[in-house]
Scaffold this motif. Structure first.
Motif, PDB file in Angstrom:
ATOM      1  N   ASN A   4      24.462  29.368 -15.236  1.00  0.00           N
ATOM      2  CA  ASN A   4      24.222  28.857 -13.931  1.00  0.00           C
ATOM      3  C   ASN A   4      22.624  28.319 -13.909  1.00  0.00           C
ATOM      4  O   ASN A   4      21.550  28.828 -12.725  1.00  0.00           O
ATOM      5  CB  ASN A   4      24.524  29.709 -12.832  1.00  0.00           C
TER       6      ASN A   4
ATOM      7  N   ARG B 101      26.403  22.010  -9.847  1.00  0.00           N
ATOM      8  CA  ARG B 101      27.739  23.068  -9.848  1.00  0.00           C
ATOM      9  C   ARG B 101      28.876  22.029  -9.598  1.00  0.00           C
ATOM     10  O   ARG B 101      29.059  21.326  -9.341  1.00  0.00           O
ATOM     11  CB  ARG B 101      27.444  23.924  -8.780  1.00  0.00           C
TER      12      ARG B 101
ATOM     13  N   TRP C  93      33.301  25.245  -6.594  1.00  0.00           N
ATOM     14  CA  TRP C  93      33.045  26.652  -6.724  1.00  0.00           C
ATOM     15  C   TRP C  93      32.982  27.113  -4.820  1.00  0.00           C
ATOM     16  O   TRP C  93      34.236  27.227  -4.016  1.00  0.00           O
ATOM     17  CB  TRP C  93      31.912  27.869  -7.199  1.00  0.00           C
TER      18      TRP C  93
ATOM     19  N   ASP D 267      28.118  25.656 -14.342  1.00  0.00           N
ATOM     20  CA  ASP D 267      28.075  27.105 -13.504  1.00  0.00           C
ATOM     21  C   ASP D 267      29.969  27.557 -13.534  1.00  0.00           C
ATOM     22  O   ASP D 267      30.467  27.967 -14.303  1.00  0.00           O
ATOM     23  CB  ASP D 267      27.987  26.808 -12.109  1.00  0.00           C
ATOM     24  N   ASP D 268      30.615  27.256 -12.531  1.00  0.00           N
ATOM     25  CA  ASP D 268      32.132  27.238 -12.958  1.00  0.00           C
ATOM     26  C   ASP D 268      33.060  25.864 -12.185  1.00  0.00           C
ATOM     27  O   ASP D 268      31.772  25.069 -10.666  1.00  0.00           O
ATOM     28  CB  ASP D 268      32.387  27.153 -11.145  1.00  0.00           C
TER      29      ASP D 268
ATOM     30  N   ARG E 233      34.849  29.851 -14.986  1.00  0.00           N
ATOM     31  CA  ARG E 233      33.864  29.178 -15.400  1.00  0.00           C
ATOM     32  C   ARG E 233      33.154  29.443 -16.867  1.00  0.00           C
ATOM     33  O   ARG E 233      32.912  29.184 -17.641  1.00  0.00           O
ATOM     34  CB  ARG E 233      32.939  30.979 -15.593  1.00  0.00           C
TER      35      ARG E 233
ATOM     36  N   ASN F  61      36.234  30.984 -21.129  1.00  0.00           N
ATOM     37  CA  ASN F  61      35.232  32.269 -20.013  1.00  0.00           C
ATOM     38  C   ASN F  61      35.898  33.937 -20.673  1.00  0.00           C
ATOM     39  O   ASN F  61      36.620  34.327 -20.289  1.00  0.00           O
ATOM     40  CB  ASN F  61      35.447  32.072 -18.515  1.00  0.00           C
TER      41      ASN F  61
ATOM     42  N   TRP G 174      29.436  34.188 -18.609  1.00  0.00           N
ATOM     43  CA  TRP G 174      29.366  32.556 -18.880  1.00  0.00           C
ATOM     44  C   TRP G 174      29.547  32.046 -20.582  1.00  0.00           C
ATOM     45  O   TRP G 174      28.612  32.939 -20.909  1.00  0.00           O
ATOM     46  CB  TRP G 174      28.095  31.367 -18.617  1.00  0.00           C
TER      47      TRP G 174
END
Length: 231
Positions: A83, A106, A129, A155-156, A183, A206, A216
Motif C-alpha cells: 500500500n 487504492r 476496499w 493495495d486491495d 490483496r 496473497n 502483500w
C-alpha cells in the motif's frame, strides 16, 4: 550512422598524414606537430566512444525488451507495491497512470485507450476496499467496442467486487478476475469486443507464506505489443 562513418574517415585521414610525417621525418611547426603528435590518443578516444555507443542496448517504447512490429502498440505496466507505491501503466512511451502523475489510488486502476490510434481516452481508479462497486460497474458498461482496457491493482482490488463486476471484466478477456482475492496483485490488458481470452494478464495470490511484503505479494509486471484495431 553517417556521422560515425564521417568521423572514422577523418580519423583515418589524419592518421595517414601522421604516419607520412613520421616515416619521412618531415618537419612540422610546433602547433601542427603538437596536434599530430596527439593523434593516437585522440583516435583511441574516438574508437572507445563509438565502441561504447555500438554496444549500448537500444531503448524501446515504454522500456520494453524488444521493439513491437508495425500496427502494434507497445505497453508496459506494473501493479502497486503493497500500500506504498502505486501502479504504473505506459502505452506507446506515454505514462498514462502512475504515482508521479498522481492519478492512481487504492483498488482497481483503469486506463482506456483508443484501439485504432493509441490515444488515451480516460483513466480512473475504483476503491474496492472502502468504496462501492457500483461506479466500477457503471464505468465498465460505458466502454465502447474497440477500446483497449488496461487494469492494475493497488493495495486491495477485490473485496468489494461482485459477480456482475467480475463478469463484465471477464468479457474484456480476463481469465483471472473470477479468482481475484483480497490483496492479490493483478495486471491485465484486454479490450471491449474481444472474441478470445487475452494473453496479457498476470496474477499473484496473497499468501502469507510466500508474500514478499508483510501482508502483500510481490509486484507483478507485464509488457507486450497490442495489435492495433483494423477497420
Amino acid at each position: 550512422t553517417g556521422a560515425a562513418k564521417l568521423v572514422v574517415v577523418i580519423a583515418i585521414f589524419l592518421l595517414t598524414f601522421y604516419v607520412i610525417f613520421q616515416v619521412f621525418e618531415i618537419k612540422m611547426d610546433a602547433n601542427l606537430g603538437h596536434i599530430f603528435g596527439n593523434l593516437p590518443v585522440v583516435f583511441s578516444k574516438i574508437l572507445v566512444y563509438f565502441l561504447l555507443k555500438a554496444t549500448k542496448p537500444p531503448r524501446y517504447k515504454c522500456g520494453i525488451s524488444k521493439a513491437c512490429p508495425e500496427k502494434h502498440f507497445a505497453f508496459k505496466m506494473s501493479s502497486g507495491a503493497a500500500n506504498v507505491v502505486g501502479p504504473k501503466i505506459c502505452v506507446e512511451d506515454n505514462v498514462l497512470m502512475s504515482g508521479v502523475k498522481n492519478n492512481v489510488g487504492r483498488g482497481i486502476n483503469t486506463a482506456l485507450v483508443n484501439g485504432k490510434t493509441g490515444e488515451l481516452l480516460d483513466t480512473k481508479f475504483f476503491d474496492m476496499w472502502g468504496g462501492d462497486v457500483a461506479p466500477l460497474i457503471e464505468f465498465l458498461k460505458t466502454i465502447q467496442d474497440g477500446t483497449i482496457v488496461l487494469m492494475a491493482t493497488y493495495d486491495d482490488g477485490a473485496t468489494k467486487l461482485n459477480d456482475e463486476a467480475r463478469k463484465l471484466i471477464a468479457e474484456l478477456g480476463s481469465s483471472s478476475i473470477t479468482n481475484l482475492g483480497f490483496r492479490d496483485n493483478w495486471v491485465f490488458c484486454g479490450g471491449k469486443g474481444i472474441k478470445t481470452k487475452s494473453p496479457f494478464e498476470q496474477h499473484i495470490k496473497n499468501n502469507k507464506d510466500t508474500n514478499k511484503y508483510e501482508g502483500w505479494p510481490e509486484v507483478v509486471e507485464m509488457e507486450g505489443c497490442i495489435p492495433q484495431k483494423q477497420e
